[in-house]
Design a protein around this motif. Sequence first.
Motif, PDB file in Angstrom:
ATOM      1  N   GLY A  84      -3.399 -62.270 -14.483  1.00  0.00           N
ATOM      2  CA  GLY A  84      -3.158 -61.537 -14.161  1.00  0.00           C
ATOM      3  C   GLY A  84      -3.025 -60.356 -13.490  1.00  0.00           C
ATOM      4  N   VAL A  85      -2.218 -59.843 -13.471  1.00  0.00           N
ATOM      5  CA  VAL A  85      -2.389 -58.912 -12.234  1.00  0.00           C
ATOM      6  C   VAL A  85      -1.090 -57.140 -12.485  1.00  0.00           C
ATOM      7  N   VAL A  86      -1.702 -56.804 -12.452  1.00  0.00           N
ATOM      8  CA  VAL A  86      -0.317 -55.505 -13.030  1.00  0.00           C
ATOM      9  C   VAL A  86      -0.436 -54.404 -12.264  1.00  0.00           C
ATOM     10  N   VAL A 105       3.863 -61.675  -2.904  1.00  0.00           N
ATOM     11  CA  VAL A 105       2.057 -61.683  -2.133  1.00  0.00           C
ATOM     12  C   VAL A 105       1.256 -62.667  -3.449  1.00  0.00           C
ATOM     13  N   LEU A 106       1.403 -62.062  -4.510  1.00  0.00           N
ATOM     14  CA  LEU A 106       0.124 -62.598  -5.864  1.00  0.00           C
ATOM     15  C   LEU A 106       0.575 -63.643  -6.002  1.00  0.00           C
ATOM     16  N   ALA A 107       1.946 -63.721  -6.479  1.00  0.00           N
ATOM     17  CA  ALA A 107       2.957 -64.663  -6.580  1.00  0.00           C
ATOM     18  C   ALA A 107       2.467 -66.555  -5.912  1.00  0.00           C
ATOM     19  N   SER A 108       2.864 -65.626  -4.720  1.00  0.00           N
ATOM     20  CA  SER A 108       2.525 -67.624  -4.081  1.00  0.00           C
ATOM     21  C   SER A 108       1.228 -67.938  -3.766  1.00  0.00           C
ATOM     22  N   GLN A 109       0.318 -67.098  -4.094  1.00  0.00           N
ATOM     23  CA  GLN A 109      -0.809 -68.059  -4.399  1.00  0.00           C
ATOM     24  C   GLN A 109      -1.706 -68.448  -6.097  1.00  0.00           C
ATOM     25  N   GLY A 110      -0.454 -68.290  -7.410  1.00  0.00           N
ATOM     26  CA  GLY A 110      -0.474 -68.465  -8.428  1.00  0.00           C
ATOM     27  C   GLY A 110      -0.736 -67.239  -9.747  1.00  0.00           C
ATOM     28  N   VAL A 111      -0.922 -66.031  -8.396  1.00  0.00           N
ATOM     29  CA  VAL A 111      -1.365 -65.156  -9.590  1.00  0.00           C
ATOM     30  C   VAL A 111      -0.754 -64.688 -10.486  1.00  0.00           C
ATOM     31  N   LYS A 112      -0.549 -64.753 -11.611  1.00  0.00           N
ATOM     32  CA  LYS A 112       0.348 -64.269 -12.944  1.00  0.00           C
ATOM     33  C   LYS A 112       0.360 -62.473 -12.289  1.00  0.00           C
ATOM     34  N   VAL A 113       1.753 -62.002 -12.368  1.00  0.00           N
ATOM     35  CA  VAL A 113       1.430 -60.186 -12.307  1.00  0.00           C
ATOM     36  C   VAL A 113       2.932 -59.743 -13.401  1.00  0.00           C
ATOM     37  N   TYR A 114       2.842 -58.923 -13.950  1.00  0.00           N
ATOM     38  CA  TYR A 114       3.017 -57.612 -13.982  1.00  0.00           C
ATOM     39  C   TYR A 114       4.073 -56.757 -13.619  1.00  0.00           C
ATOM     40  N   GLN A 124      -0.742 -44.623 -16.652  1.00  0.00           N
ATOM     41  CA  GLN A 124      -0.041 -45.258 -17.646  1.00  0.00           C
ATOM     42  C   GLN A 124      -0.327 -47.145 -17.165  1.00  0.00           C
ATOM     43  N   LEU A 125      -0.283 -46.817 -15.879  1.00  0.00           N
ATOM     44  CA  LEU A 125      -0.707 -48.467 -15.304  1.00  0.00           C
ATOM     45  C   LEU A 125      -2.645 -49.011 -15.748  1.00  0.00           C
ATOM     46  N   SER A 126      -3.564 -47.756 -16.380  1.00  0.00           N
ATOM     47  CA  SER A 126      -4.036 -48.229 -16.751  1.00  0.00           C
ATOM     48  C   SER A 126      -4.693 -48.807 -17.931  1.00  0.00           C
ATOM     49  N   PHE A 127      -3.539 -48.151 -18.850  1.00  0.00           N
ATOM     50  CA  PHE A 127      -3.521 -47.876 -20.170  1.00  0.00           C
ATOM     51  C   PHE A 127      -2.786 -50.133 -19.577  1.00  0.00           C
ATOM     52  N   LEU A 128      -1.884 -50.330 -19.580  1.00  0.00           N
ATOM     53  CA  LEU A 128      -0.897 -51.317 -19.095  1.00  0.00           C
ATOM     54  C   LEU A 128      -2.172 -52.772 -18.619  1.00  0.00           C
ATOM     55  N   VAL A 129      -3.284 -52.358 -17.999  1.00  0.00           N
ATOM     56  CA  VAL A 129      -4.160 -53.513 -17.473  1.00  0.00           C
ATOM     57  C   VAL A 129      -4.611 -53.758 -19.273  1.00  0.00           C
ATOM     58  N   TYR A 132      -2.270 -55.599 -21.601  1.00  0.00           N
ATOM     59  CA  TYR A 132      -1.804 -56.519 -20.496  1.00  0.00           C
ATOM     60  C   TYR A 132      -2.467 -57.745 -20.752  1.00  0.00           C
ATOM     61  N   HIS A 133      -4.278 -57.421 -20.734  1.00  0.00           N
ATOM     62  CA  HIS A 133      -5.221 -58.178 -20.778  1.00  0.00           C
ATOM     63  C   HIS A 133      -5.049 -58.658 -20.172  1.00  0.00           C
ATOM     64  N   ALA A 134      -5.315 -57.420 -18.708  1.00  0.00           N
ATOM     65  CA  ALA A 134      -4.596 -58.274 -17.330  1.00  0.00           C
ATOM     66  C   ALA A 134      -6.646 -58.133 -16.685  1.00  0.00           C
ATOM     67  N   PHE A 135      -6.857 -58.921 -14.943  1.00  0.00           N
ATOM     68  CA  PHE A 135      -8.067 -59.381 -14.919  1.00  0.00           C
ATOM     69  C   PHE A 135      -7.843 -58.203 -13.668  1.00  0.00           C
ATOM     70  N   ALA A 136      -6.627 -57.468 -12.873  1.00  0.00           N
ATOM     71  CA  ALA A 136      -6.916 -56.393 -12.307  1.00  0.00           C
ATOM     72  C   ALA A 136      -5.364 -55.805 -13.065  1.00  0.00           C
ATOM     73  N   GLY A 137      -5.404 -54.597 -11.735  1.00  0.00           N
ATOM     74  CA  GLY A 137      -3.901 -53.280 -11.673  1.00  0.00           C
ATOM     75  C   GLY A 137      -4.296 -53.115 -10.117  1.00  0.00           C
ATOM     76  N   VAL A 138      -2.709 -53.034  -9.572  1.00  0.00           N
ATOM     77  CA  VAL A 138      -2.726 -52.519  -8.624  1.00  0.00           C
ATOM     78  C   VAL A 138      -1.814 -51.453  -8.483  1.00  0.00           C
ATOM     79  N   MET A 139      -2.060 -49.995  -8.328  1.00  0.00           N
ATOM     80  CA  MET A 139      -0.837 -48.649  -7.580  1.00  0.00           C
ATOM     81  C   MET A 139      -0.762 -48.780  -6.767  1.00  0.00           C
TER      82      MET A 139
END
Length: 570
Positions: A84-86, A105-114, A124-129, A132-139
Amino acid sequence: MNWQQKLREWQSCEHLDSGMKDQLKTLSDPAELEERFYKYLSFGTGGMRGELGVGINRINDYTIKRVALGLAQYISEAGASQHGVVISYDNRHGSQRFAKWTARVLASQGVKVYLSDQLRPTPQLSFLVRHYHAFAGVMITASHNPKEYNGFKVYGSDGGQITLAAAERLLTILNEIQNELAIEAEPLSAYVNNKIINLFGEEVDTLYLEKLALVSQNPAQTSRFGSNVSIVYSPLHGSGNILVQKAFQKLGFTNFRVIKEQAVPDPDFSTVMSPNPEDEQAFALALDEAAARPAQLILATDPDADRLGAVVIKNGEPIFLNGNQIGVLILDYIIRSTKEHERLKDFFIAKTIVTSDLGEKIAAAHGIETRNTLTGFKFIGEQIQLSEAKEDKHFLFGYEESFGYLAATFVRDKDAIQAAILLAETALSCFFDGIDLIDRLNDIYEQYGYYAECLETQMFPGKDGLIQMNRQLDDLRSQGFIQLDGFELLCKEDYLSSERWISDDQKCLLTLPSSNVLKYIFKDGSWLCLRPSGTEPKFKVYYSVHGKSKVETANKLENLKAAFHRLIKK
């Protein structure tokens, strides 16, 4: 790329957003049209940032969708779609819409999103990545830039900004995506219903605030006596307001008030010329409030709440602290607080090569290692990850001159909320010693020497801006000198070639990654450093000097600046 062809693609696109169509109709200057369509907006070491508007060299729905698709392909390539991606965003024009498009767009490619249900800060975004044990984050943010800007900032699984290798691979993928107008996705609700997109809300604020307890160096004292420090705070219309208020109330800084006009998340930043806590004018309303109802300390955070600025009111007059000064005040406080119960030699601090050497001098006096990094907080965050992997020393504090600070490692980027807590605690510590922050700073100068710094910025606008900027650096590289007026050169560090030149026939290799940066270090400890921005056509010159007195240091700084100005005019 043929810019006329790309322009025609946009002009003939039937489903082009009506706002984009209207903007195109108003543009007739060929030079401006070329500048908007001659290339895709640059994707740098941490993402992309640019002006809002129509064209592929601007931030808009279509350039956001293109980068989101590139990120989805990168994640798929890594086999991490289900990790996933936060995604979070600040208050800027289009930020919420861009965040939702990124999620779709991420979801359309099958990527889980928070996906955040409202604006939330970068730290806070950095913390949440990590949470959630996510692979990436986007701010979605342009940080402290003017209202005309927005951006797309990418984070790795460690909660830090993506590595250079990851950025290079993403850029390679993006270079293959030329069909930004054809990228579509289902409505957000469809992905939410299918649980591919997961919305998060106030529950994550509680989690972050619980972690902030790790930041406080003396929670019992702060809880009992925090009201002795009177604080005025401005979020500068950005995302820091809720968490800063809750953090201060929870810890005990109850003598605290917010500038109401700047608590509103206004994308036009209508009460300031620039939403940048480095800009003294951004404090105008806060200074008025402090004059009407006296306060000891004024704090301001930028729109995504990763930078903190501060003003101390002394004898009724405001004294602005620069980023280096805030950094050493917090560092000194952490060391004094830690010294009683920890082995300081087991710790390290991290700072950038354009940050004052005073912090390193303080650290050395206590047996603490300093790790210098390239400019950009991503490299400071990277040091935390490297140290954990090696299981060697513990991270104590990291900072950079551009008002970025980090103490507790549940965040892996600069965190203005952590810094606000620590600077307020430093002020409380001073209160018990019968002094204020300026007195403490002067005590530090008396012990370690007076330091002064300055930053100058030269803009290179237009299509040829980057070319002109790099040509100026190349010219300086070709100019050799052993003395700059009264400043005798000790060595030159060229981070592009990764070489330190001690003399014409003596050199050694630098260990930091290659970067288009030049640094001149003089025998008296003064230095100047030249660095082009990684995301914008601008050129920065950093100066640092030190001496035995405030007057001597101020004179040195002016002399070094004047000498360098004469050099570049030759």
